[in-house]
Design a protein around this motif. Structure first.
Motif, PDB file in Angstrom:
ATOM      1  N   ALA A  14       0.837  -1.201   0.000  1.00 33.63           N
ATOM      2  CA  ALA A  14       0.000   0.000   0.000  1.00 33.63           C
ATOM      3  C   ALA A  14       0.872   1.251   0.000  1.00 33.63           C
ATOM      4  O   ALA A  14       0.505   2.268  -0.589  1.00 33.63           O
ATOM      5  N   ILE A  15       2.031   1.167   0.626  1.00 34.14           N
ATOM      6  CA  ILE A  15       2.960   2.303   0.647  1.00 34.14           C
ATOM      7  C   ILE A  15       3.374   2.665  -0.776  1.00 34.14           C
ATOM      8  O   ILE A  15       3.356   3.838  -1.167  1.00 34.14           O
ATOM      9  N   ASN A  68      -3.368  12.775  -0.165  1.00 35.46           N
ATOM     10  CA  ASN A  68      -3.477  11.319  -0.114  1.00 35.46           C
ATOM     11  C   ASN A  68      -2.675  10.833   1.084  1.00 35.46           C
ATOM     12  O   ASN A  68      -1.540  11.235   1.283  1.00 35.46           O
ATOM     13  N   THR A  69      -3.312   9.991   1.873  1.00 35.08           N
ATOM     14  CA  THR A  69      -2.730   9.531   3.127  1.00 35.08           C
ATOM     15  C   THR A  69      -2.841   8.025   3.218  1.00 35.08           C
ATOM     16  O   THR A  69      -3.916   7.464   3.027  1.00 35.08           O
ATOM     17  N   LEU A  70      -1.726   7.388   3.535  1.00 34.82           N
ATOM     18  CA  LEU A  70      -1.756   5.959   3.822  1.00 34.82           C
ATOM     19  C   LEU A  70      -2.269   5.792   5.250  1.00 34.82           C
ATOM     20  O   LEU A  70      -1.718   6.382   6.188  1.00 34.82           O
ATOM     21  N   VAL A  71      -3.341   5.024   5.406  1.00 29.55           N
ATOM     22  CA  VAL A  71      -3.963   4.847   6.711  1.00 29.55           C
ATOM     23  C   VAL A  71      -3.775   3.399   7.143  1.00 29.55           C
ATOM     24  O   VAL A  71      -3.959   2.475   6.346  1.00 29.55           O
ATOM     25  N   PHE A 126      -4.995   1.107   3.860  1.00 23.54           N
ATOM     26  CA  PHE A 126      -5.760   1.638   2.733  1.00 23.54           C
ATOM     27  C   PHE A 126      -5.325   3.080   2.534  1.00 23.54           C
ATOM     28  O   PHE A 126      -4.644   3.665   3.383  1.00 23.54           O
ATOM     29  N   ILE A 127      -5.702   3.637   1.399  1.00 21.47           N
ATOM     30  CA  ILE A 127      -5.264   4.984   1.035  1.00 21.47           C
ATOM     31  C   ILE A 127      -6.489   5.894   0.994  1.00 21.47           C
ATOM     32  O   ILE A 127      -7.478   5.594   0.309  1.00 21.47           O
TER      33      ILE A 127
END
Length: 196
Positions: free
Chosen positions: A41-42, A66-69, A182-183
């Motif tokens: 996902a990264i 956009n943020t990787l969560v 998730f993004i």
């Protein structure tokens, strides 16, 4: 060409430009993928950042982020983000009809979450798009969250028995993989919005 579901979902955000094929070339150049697989996902989030920088015309003057969560997709904070209009790229396990299932990540797939619905019991459902159909799907957010949390191990796809896939350190269930990740894309609006 191999499995490109993550790149296809990413291309959907940009209305097909860049195409999944162009994103595949980029992913191969960066060493993220051999045939289209995106098990980190990264790394998919990094490709999204590049795509956003190259497609400012789609987002006008808004500050798209956009943020990787990492965590539970069925969290109250995520539900609030859905209500605020955020969209999400989510890895999950698809069943035969492409709905979320619990298969330990053996068929890991990516979907683009583009909207939500709340029923009379305050249960959340999400509208999803993915590369296996042109139709919009409606899934339980709880089922999608459970499927996302279930991505723990890679299984060689039957259609690619000899293919070598690039896996992140720790595999798909590790901290660089897909499990519970998730993004989130905030403040992004497509050119044509549909309100139901």
């Amino acid at each position: 060409m191999g499995p490109t579901c993550g790149l296809t979902a990413l291309s959907m955000i940009f209305e097909g430009s860049p195409s999944a094929a162009t994103l595949l070339e980029m992913a191969i150049d960066k060493g993220y993928s051999n045939k289209g697989e995106m098990f980190s996902a990264i790394q998919l989030n990094e490709l999204l950042s590049i795509g956003l920088a190259d497609n400012r015309h789609l987002v006008e003057f808004r500050e798209v982020t956009n943020t990787l969560v990492g965590g539970n997709l069925d969290d109250p904070d995520i539900k609030m983000q859905l209500r605020l209009g955020s969209i999400f790229l989510v890895p999950y396990d698809p069943d035969r009809n492409h709905t979320p299932c619990l298969d330990k990540g053996h068929k890991a797939h990516w979907a683009l979450i583009v909207g939500y619905l709340i029923d009379q019991f305050d249960d959340y459902y999400v509208f999803a798009r993915h590369g296996k159909t042109k139709n919009l799907a409606l899934w339980s957010l709880r089922d999608l969250a459970l499927s996302n949390a279930n991505l723990v191990e890679f299984c060689q796809p039957a259609g690619h028995p000899e293919q070598v896939f690039i896996l992140p350190d720790g595999g798909i269930g590790g901290r660089n993989g897909l499990r519970c990740k998730f993004i989130m894309i905030e403040h992004f609006k497509a050119k044509e919005e549909v309100v139901l």
